[in-house]
Design a protein around this motif. Structure first.
Motif, short mmCIF file in Angstrom:
data_model
loop_
_atom_site.label_atom_id
_atom_site.label_comp_id
_atom_site.label_asym_id
_atom_site.label_seq_id
_atom_site.Cartn_x
_atom_site.Cartn_y
_atom_site.Cartn_z
N SER A 29 30.36 40.07 31.67
CA SER A 29 30.42 40.71 32.97
C SER A 29 29.68 42.04 32.99
O SER A 29 29.25 42.55 31.96
CB SER A 29 31.87 40.96 33.35
OG SER A 29 32.40 42.04 32.59
N TYR A 32 33.33 47.69 34.52
CA TYR A 32 34.26 48.11 35.57
C TYR A 32 34.97 49.36 35.10
O TYR A 32 35.37 49.46 33.94
CB TYR A 32 35.31 47.01 35.84
CG TYR A 32 34.73 45.73 36.38
CD1 TYR A 32 34.59 45.54 37.74
CD2 TYR A 32 34.32 44.72 35.52
CE1 TYR A 32 34.06 44.36 38.25
CE2 TYR A 32 33.79 43.53 36.01
CZ TYR A 32 33.66 43.36 37.38
OH TYR A 32 33.13 42.20 37.87
N ALA A 41 38.22 40.27 38.84
CA ALA A 41 36.99 39.49 38.80
C ALA A 41 37.21 38.17 38.07
O ALA A 41 36.72 37.12 38.49
CB ALA A 41 35.87 40.30 38.13
N SER A 44 39.05 35.86 40.36
CA SER A 44 38.14 35.37 41.39
C SER A 44 37.27 34.24 40.86
O SER A 44 37.06 33.23 41.54
CB SER A 44 37.27 36.51 41.91
OG SER A 44 36.36 36.04 42.88
#
Length: 62
Positions: A29, A32, A41, A44
């Motif tokens: 990823s 964050y 995330a 999701s």
């Protein structure tokens, strides 16, 4: 077994990687600032990927 791993990078941001059952990283990823954002995330991705389409951008246009 496939799994998501959450970790902190060198700059202190939270990231995650998705690992295959053989231990190889399939994708990682972005960073964050909050761990909750990284976990959100992941949720999701888990919720929304079953219907995701594949867009092949390598096809030559006619």
């Amino acid at each position: 077994m496939y799994k998501f791993e959450v970790y902190k990078d060198k700059s202190g941001e939270f990231r995650f990687r998705f690992k295959a059952s053989n231990g190889e990283t399939m994708f990682s990823s972005e960073g964050y600032k909050a761990k909750a954002s990284a976990l959100s995330a992941i949720e999701s991705i888990k919720k929304n990927t079953s219907g995701a389409e594949i867009v092949d951008q390598t096809k030559a246009e006619a």
